[in-house]
Enzyme design. Sequence first.
Site, short mmCIF file in Angstrom:
data_model
loop_
_atom_site.label_atom_id
_atom_site.label_comp_id
_atom_site.label_asym_id
_atom_site.label_seq_id
_atom_site.Cartn_x
_atom_site.Cartn_y
_atom_site.Cartn_z
N GLY A 117 0.84 -1.20 0.00
CA GLY A 117 0.00 0.00 0.00
C GLY A 117 0.87 1.24 0.00
O GLY A 117 2.02 1.22 -0.44
N ASN B 187 -6.99 7.69 7.24
CA ASN B 187 -7.79 8.92 7.30
C ASN B 187 -7.87 9.65 5.97
O ASN B 187 -6.99 9.53 5.11
CB ASN B 187 -7.21 9.86 8.34
CG ASN B 187 -5.76 10.21 8.07
OD1 ASN B 187 -4.87 9.46 8.44
ND2 ASN B 187 -5.50 11.33 7.42
N ASP C 185 -9.02 12.14 12.86
CA ASP C 185 -7.83 11.34 12.57
C ASP C 185 -7.84 10.01 13.30
O ASP C 185 -6.80 9.50 13.70
CB ASP C 185 -6.56 12.11 12.91
CG ASP C 185 -5.35 11.52 12.17
OD1 ASP C 185 -4.65 10.71 12.78
OD2 ASP C 185 -5.14 11.84 11.00
#
Length: 577
Positions: free
Chosen positions: A212, A305, A348
């Site tokens: 990722g 986030n 967050d």
Amino acid sequence: MRSQNQWAARGRIVLGLLAACCWSSAWSQAEIQGGAAATGQPVPKTISVPQARLDAAAGDGSNFLHSNGSYAQTRYYAAAQINTGNVASLKPIFNFQTAVLESMETAPIVVDGVMFITTSYNHVYALDAVTGQEFWHYKHKMGAVTTYCCGPNNRGVAVLDGKLYMGTLDAKLVALDAKTGNVLWQTQIADPEAGYSETMAPVAVNGKVLIGTNGGEYGIRGFVKAFDANDGKLLWTFYTIPDKGHEGVWNPNDATGRDMHRDIAAEKAQLASKGSDFYKTLGGGVWMAPAVDKETNTVFFVAGNPSPDLYGRERPGDNLYTNSIVAVDLNTGAYKWHYQYISHDVWDLDAVSPVILTEAKDKNGTTRKVAIHGGKTGHIYIHDRSTGELLRFSDAMIPQENMWVLPTPEGKRMLPGANGGVEWSPMAVNPSLHLAYAANLHQPMTYHVEESRYPGGKLWLGGAFKTIASEKQWGRLSAVNLDTGKIAWQFDTEQPLIGGVLATAGGLVFNGEGNGLFRAFDAKTGKMLWQYQCGAGVNAPAVSYTVGGKQYVAVAAGGNTQLDFKRGNSVLVFALP
């Protein structure tokens, strides 16, 4: 570059309204990066980890072949020579010191008595896992620009056949010869000048390397990519921010059913006035290694986030697939399902800790295959693995207060703070006990918001999270019954916990603290059975392995940039006398 006293990063204890970029600079890489060839000597044996060995890793009582133990990521080691009856006699065998005195979050890989570890700034070492003898040392030659959040960390390599794979701070994927440490190939994953970087351990499976991206604090567009393990060619990409439909269903509640106080009418008006391409900077970084179900060819991961972190007016809608668990097809990257924990997150509290594949009972008492995630909210979420249905969420493992109060310029207090709960720290599962073990932290904070436009690959918070100096911070190791969601036991620690957990067939749970203590607990009761002072923060997940009939436990003690725990440069290895 942000000075050390301005931040303690990821989740990002930001001590002011900052506009500076975390560690974005052109480095003179002389000492830290070196060249493409490793120094030292080749490993004096063949390193061979074919796919069949990786598939069987969960039951391998000799090696530790994945950063989280297996494709299921349970971090459960299937050997019991070290157990509740003798762990009090555990002694240090060796202490290997690296060349890099900086935070360590690596999970060592151990193959047939050879250990592979990484450090900050993308060094890799090959060691004798019994004696600590160094074979070779590779130093990545970094590009001119690195832009990354929360410290220059690396969380480990993946292994397949005779190759090692590492993601780098300058957003490359590097393949090394496991025997010599020499570079076989490298490929650019994304543009570091746009805010992309890599600290996660990749996953190697079926001729692919899955990885990722970091960068949710920089206005990136998150993804998971699959590269050919032999030559580094890109095979597929799944974007965690879809180009259409990212506004979602305008969900007013979180996964537990609580009102998040969204002004959905205002958000819809904002969406109508936005351009068509703000999805390109919507965040959704993937911080930790995906889990893989080989039976169904499914990859499971969590996305972090949205960007900017706190200023939601820039990103109306649910902001899919941020703060979600996502399932995609291993062969193609095609979407299967997702479940979003927090829509339009402005706190967050992103999904970070890696997904675990295990089993749990549903409300009817039927055992089902599940995918679980430990959230910054302090809940463990338990999903049906095939559909994503949320079967249950656990009791809160840490205090919750004033949820979901909206951030203001002056600041609003809410628990948990932006670090969690369960941060990136991998959980562990004891499958026979149906218990999950989570390292939590408690850091009271106030949430502050300010108007902020996309700054072009620089830090983009849209406000700040501020710790409350008058309130105590602490950690909590929690055991949760997956069949009920109830807390089985808890152990409170002096400092917030970050780094991860290991469970073993010996009925043990291992966890470390920022004050240098490395501890073993009874997996059933939570009783502390052993501890050792490592001299620097133990903020990495431990591993275990067996060589020549003797079981060892290894853990990195290098401290943590994020919480500013004492730095070190060691990997310590323990065994019975």
